[in-house]
Design a protein around this motif. Structure first.
Motif, PDB file in Angstrom:
ATOM      1  N   VAL A   7       5.252  10.410 -10.463  1.00 57.60           N
ATOM      2  CA  VAL A   7       5.649  10.193 -11.851  1.00 57.60           C
ATOM      3  C   VAL A   7       7.161  10.216 -11.916  1.00 57.60           C
ATOM      4  O   VAL A   7       7.807  11.084 -11.319  1.00 57.60           O
ATOM      5  N   GLY A   8       7.712   9.252 -12.609  1.00 61.70           N
ATOM      6  CA  GLY A   8       9.155   9.175 -12.743  1.00 61.70           C
ATOM      7  C   GLY A   8       9.577   9.120 -14.195  1.00 61.70           C
ATOM      8  O   GLY A   8       8.836   8.639 -15.050  1.00 61.70           O
ATOM      9  N   TRP A   9      10.759   9.644 -14.459  1.00 61.15           N
ATOM     10  CA  TRP A   9      11.415   9.467 -15.752  1.00 61.15           C
ATOM     11  C   TRP A   9      12.557   8.468 -15.560  1.00 61.15           C
ATOM     12  O   TRP A   9      13.387   8.647 -14.658  1.00 61.15           O
ATOM     13  N   PHE A  10      12.566   7.443 -16.375  1.00 62.07           N
ATOM     14  CA  PHE A  10      13.614   6.440 -16.362  1.00 62.07           C
ATOM     15  C   PHE A  10      14.282   6.424 -17.737  1.00 62.07           C
ATOM     16  O   PHE A  10      13.722   6.927 -18.711  1.00 62.07           O
ATOM     17  N   ARG A  11      15.454   5.822 -17.807  1.00 60.67           N
ATOM     18  CA  ARG A  11      16.094   5.646 -19.103  1.00 60.67           C
ATOM     19  C   ARG A  11      16.792   4.298 -19.139  1.00 60.67           C
ATOM     20  O   ARG A  11      17.196   3.762 -18.099  1.00 60.67           O
ATOM     21  N   GLN A  12      16.921   3.788 -20.363  1.00 54.44           N
ATOM     22  CA  GLN A  12      17.609   2.513 -20.553  1.00 54.44           C
ATOM     23  C   GLN A  12      18.447   2.597 -21.812  1.00 54.44           C
ATOM     24  O   GLN A  12      17.913   2.802 -22.913  1.00 54.44           O
ATOM     25  N   ALA A  13      19.755   2.445 -21.639  1.00 54.90           N
ATOM     26  CA  ALA A  13      20.692   2.417 -22.755  1.00 54.90           C
ATOM     27  C   ALA A  13      20.911   0.964 -23.167  1.00 54.90           C
ATOM     28  O   ALA A  13      20.707   0.046 -22.351  1.00 54.90           O
ATOM     29  N   PRO A  14      21.334   0.708 -24.406  1.00 56.32           N
ATOM     30  CA  PRO A  14      21.549  -0.664 -24.865  1.00 56.32           C
ATOM     31  C   PRO A  14      22.514  -1.417 -23.957  1.00 56.32           C
ATOM     32  O   PRO A  14      23.587  -0.914 -23.608  1.00 56.32           O
ATOM     33  N   GLY A  15      22.095  -2.590 -23.513  1.00 53.34           N
ATOM     34  CA  GLY A  15      22.953  -3.428 -22.686  1.00 53.34           C
ATOM     35  C   GLY A  15      23.026  -3.010 -21.230  1.00 53.34           C
ATOM     36  O   GLY A  15      23.798  -3.585 -20.457  1.00 53.34           O
ATOM     37  N   LYS A  16      22.225  -2.020 -20.840  1.00 51.33           N
ATOM     38  CA  LYS A  16      22.272  -1.537 -19.454  1.00 51.33           C
ATOM     39  C   LYS A  16      20.915  -1.692 -18.791  1.00 51.33           C
ATOM     40  O   LYS A  16      19.882  -1.832 -19.450  1.00 51.33           O
ATOM     41  N   GLU A  17      20.944  -1.645 -17.452  1.00 46.70           N
ATOM     42  CA  GLU A  17      19.711  -1.698 -16.681  1.00 46.70           C
ATOM     43  C   GLU A  17      18.935  -0.387 -16.814  1.00 46.70           C
ATOM     44  O   GLU A  17      19.527   0.672 -17.057  1.00 46.70           O
ATOM     45  N   ARG A  18      17.617  -0.481 -16.649  1.00 51.66           N
ATOM     46  CA  ARG A  18      16.811   0.730 -16.616  1.00 51.66           C
ATOM     47  C   ARG A  18      17.130   1.491 -15.326  1.00 51.66           C
ATOM     48  O   ARG A  18      17.217   0.896 -14.247  1.00 51.66           O
ATOM     49  N   GLU A  19      17.304   2.802 -15.432  1.00 52.34           N
ATOM     50  CA  GLU A  19      17.686   3.585 -14.254  1.00 52.34           C
ATOM     51  C   GLU A  19      16.802   4.817 -14.105  1.00 52.34           C
ATOM     52  O   GLU A  19      16.309   5.372 -15.089  1.00 52.34           O
ATOM     53  N   ILE A  20      16.643   5.214 -12.844  1.00 56.86           N
ATOM     54  CA  ILE A  20      15.867   6.424 -12.562  1.00 56.86           C
ATOM     55  C   ILE A  20      16.651   7.649 -13.011  1.00 56.86           C
ATOM     56  O   ILE A  20      17.881   7.713 -12.864  1.00 56.86           O
ATOM     57  N   VAL A  21      15.934   8.607 -13.572  1.00 59.03           N
ATOM     58  CA  VAL A  21      16.523   9.885 -13.943  1.00 59.03           C
ATOM     59  C   VAL A  21      16.009  10.964 -12.990  1.00 59.03           C
ATOM     60  O   VAL A  21      16.781  11.718 -12.400  1.00 59.03           O
ATOM     61  N   PRO A  45       0.494   8.167  -2.198  1.00 63.15           N
ATOM     62  CA  PRO A  45      -0.071   9.349  -1.558  1.00 63.15           C
ATOM     63  C   PRO A  45       0.881  10.087  -0.629  1.00 63.15           C
ATOM     64  O   PRO A  45       0.725  11.278  -0.409  1.00 63.15           O
ATOM     65  N   THR A  46       1.857   9.379  -0.044  1.00 66.27           N
ATOM     66  CA  THR A  46       2.733  10.043   0.923  1.00 66.27           C
ATOM     67  C   THR A  46       4.192   9.697   0.648  1.00 66.27           C
ATOM     68  O   THR A  46       4.500   8.799  -0.137  1.00 66.27           O
ATOM     69  N   GLY A  47       5.077  10.400   1.327  1.00 74.48           N
ATOM     70  CA  GLY A  47       6.495  10.080   1.274  1.00 74.48           C
ATOM     71  C   GLY A  47       7.212  10.718   0.105  1.00 74.48           C
ATOM     72  O   GLY A  47       6.619  11.446  -0.696  1.00 74.48           O
ATOM     73  N   ALA A  48       8.480  10.457   0.023  1.00 73.14           N
ATOM     74  CA  ALA A  48       9.306  10.976  -1.069  1.00 73.14           C
ATOM     75  C   ALA A  48       8.919  10.277  -2.372  1.00 73.14           C
ATOM     76  O   ALA A  48       8.357   9.171  -2.353  1.00 73.14           O
ATOM     77  N   PRO A  49       9.215  10.892  -3.518  1.00 74.79           N
ATOM     78  CA  PRO A  49       8.879  10.250  -4.791  1.00 74.79           C
ATOM     79  C   PRO A  49       9.548   8.890  -4.933  1.00 74.79           C
ATOM     80  O   PRO A  49      10.697   8.708  -4.530  1.00 74.79           O
ATOM     81  N   MET A  50       8.826   7.925  -5.492  1.00 74.45           N
ATOM     82  CA  MET A  50       9.366   6.582  -5.699  1.00 74.45           C
ATOM     83  C   MET A  50      10.471   6.648  -6.756  1.00 74.45           C
ATOM     84  O   MET A  50      10.341   7.346  -7.763  1.00 74.45           O
ATOM     85  N   ILE A  51      11.549   5.872  -6.525  1.00 73.95           N
ATOM     86  CA  ILE A  51      12.659   5.905  -7.473  1.00 73.95           C
ATOM     87  C   ILE A  51      13.029   4.532  -8.025  1.00 73.95           C
ATOM     88  O   ILE A  51      13.936   4.427  -8.853  1.00 73.95           O
ATOM     89  N   SER A  52      12.336   3.486  -7.599  1.00 77.23           N
ATOM     90  CA  SER A  52      12.604   2.163  -8.134  1.00 77.23           C
ATOM     91  C   SER A  52      11.610   1.851  -9.245  1.00 77.23           C
ATOM     92  O   SER A  52      10.412   2.078  -9.091  1.00 77.23           O
ATOM     93  N   SER A  53      12.091   1.288 -10.344  1.00 76.26           N
ATOM     94  CA  SER A  53      11.201   0.949 -11.448  1.00 76.26           C
ATOM     95  C   SER A  53      10.168  -0.088 -11.037  1.00 76.26           C
ATOM     96  O   SER A  53       9.064  -0.127 -11.596  1.00 76.26           O
ATOM     97  N   TYR A  54      10.493  -0.905 -10.012  1.00 80.57           N
ATOM     98  CA  TYR A  54       9.565  -1.946  -9.569  1.00 80.57           C
ATOM     99  C   TYR A  54       8.339  -1.363  -8.870  1.00 80.57           C
ATOM    100  O   TYR A  54       7.330  -2.044  -8.711  1.00 80.57           O
ATOM    101  N   GLU A  55       8.424  -0.109  -8.455  1.00 83.48           N
ATOM    102  CA  GLU A  55       7.309   0.526  -7.749  1.00 83.48           C
ATOM    103  C   GLU A  55       6.302   1.136  -8.714  1.00 83.48           C
ATOM    104  O   GLU A  55       5.241   1.586  -8.298  1.00 83.48           O
TER     105      GLU A  55
END
Length: 126
Positions: A34-48, A102-112
């Protein structure tokens, strides 16, 4: 069907705190990230921040290290984002996302991430 519902956003002064919640339903999440992302006006969505549902492995973006903490409550099927020492640049719509990992470090790309909540607005005034 996976459903994610965020809550806890609002208006806060700089230096204040908020806790966001992401209530998950629709399946067993033991092998999900589970990831938290944020998107400010005019900016790309980014991992938090991100967390593996089954363990204690977490990820925090450099911009929030030491200020934000991600955690989960298995009994409530809920992921939290505790945000302290908020800054005006933290103003954004915050989204919760989940997907199978199921394995590995938490995903940090929004595409995942294939499952997203509707978002909750966080506004930090100076």
């Amino acid at each position: 069907q996976v459903q994610l519902v965020e809550s806890g956003g609002g208006l806060v002064q700089a230096g204040g705190s908020l806790r966001l919640s992401c209530a998950a339903s629709g399946r067993t999440f033991s092998t999900y990230d589970v990831g938290w992302f944020r998107q400010a006006p005019g900016k790309e969505r980014e991992i938090v921040a991100a967390i593996k549902w089954s363990g204690d492995i977490t990820y925090d973006a450099d911009s929030v290290k030491g200020r934000f903490t991600i955690s989960r409550d298995h009994a409530k099927n809920t992921i939290y984002l505790q945000m302290n020492s908020l800054k005006p640049e933290d103003t954004a719509v915050y989204y919760c996302a989940a997907d199978f990992a199921p394995t590995g470090a938490p995903m940090i790309s929004s595409y995942e991430y294939g499952y997203w909540g509707q978002g909750t607005q966080v506004t930090v005034s100076s």
